[in-house]
Design an enzyme around this catalytic site. Structure first.
Site, PDB file in Angstrom:
ATOM      1  N   PRO A 103     -20.344  28.010 -31.328  1.00 50.54           N
ATOM      2  CA  PRO A 103     -20.922  28.491 -30.065  1.00 50.54           C
ATOM      3  C   PRO A 103     -22.010  27.598 -29.454  1.00 50.54           C
ATOM      4  O   PRO A 103     -23.171  27.983 -29.345  1.00 50.54           O
ATOM      5  CB  PRO A 103     -21.471  29.862 -30.452  1.00 50.54           C
ATOM      6  CG  PRO A 103     -21.861  29.693 -31.886  1.00 50.54           C
ATOM      7  CD  PRO A 103     -20.811  28.791 -32.472  1.00 50.54           C
ATOM      8  N   CYS A 104     -21.606  26.423 -29.013  1.00 51.28           N
ATOM      9  CA  CYS A 104     -22.575  25.513 -28.391  1.00 51.28           C
ATOM     10  C   CYS A 104     -23.079  26.050 -27.055  1.00 51.28           C
ATOM     11  O   CYS A 104     -24.125  25.613 -26.567  1.00 51.28           O
ATOM     12  CB  CYS A 104     -21.983  24.118 -28.254  1.00 51.28           C
ATOM     13  SG  CYS A 104     -20.387  24.053 -27.437  1.00 51.28           S
TER      14      CYS A 104
END
Length: 165
Positions: free
Chosen positions: A133-134
């Site tokens: 989850p950047c």
């Protein structure tokens, strides 16, 4: 020898996503509506084979997430980067659904507090958007910062998770 990557383009919630995998696991999730060319930025020496049967299980979990039905992924990954990139990606996996952290906080968490720009670069080289989850990484001033999928996609994902309004 070229790596064989099986891919397929899926239409999910009105956007197109390219999903790529090897025999070992997920290797790529494309930004919405960017098409197949984006995979070449990560795997320029790969043999690409359109094979929905190899990517469907990955696409199903991504669709469930985008529909608000999934908060955690149970997917095998087949990605690699530098030791530094991998340390950043591991830290990204620890950011809880619906929360954000800053590039500075990640640099501190991996024991390299002066590497904020390098952290940003490693975040941008994450080949599996959403699953790692950047999008949950923002600036220390609470601005969205950059995102490979574009700021509209980042905002949409953070809104979906309730991290921003």
């Amino acid at each position: 020898m070229f790596t064989k990557i099986y891919y397929h383009t899926y239409s999910i919630k009105g956007h197109e996503y390219v999903v790529g995998a090897t025999e070992k696991g997920l290797v790529f999730i494309g930004s919405c509506d960017r098409g197949l060319k984006e995979i070449g930025q990560f795997y320029f020496e790969a043999e690409l084979v359109d094979a929905e049967q190899m990517t469907g299980k990955y696409a199903n979990q991504i669709q469930e997430y985008l529909e608000g039905k999934r908060k955690k992924f149970t997917l095998k990954l087949d990605i690699s980067g530098t030791k530094f990139q991998e340390s950043v990606w591991e830290q990204l996996k620890k950011i809880p659904y619906g929360q954000t952290t800053s590039y500075t906080e990640i640099a501190q968490a991996i024991g390299n507090p002066k590497a904020v720009r390098a952290v940003g670069s490693a975040v941008g080289k994450n080949p599996v958007l959403i699953v790692i989850p950047c999008h949950r990484v923002i600036t220390k001033n609470q601005q969205l910062g950059n995102y490979r999928g574009g700021l509209a996609m980042k905002q949409e994902l953070l809104t979906l998770e309730g991290a921003i309004n």
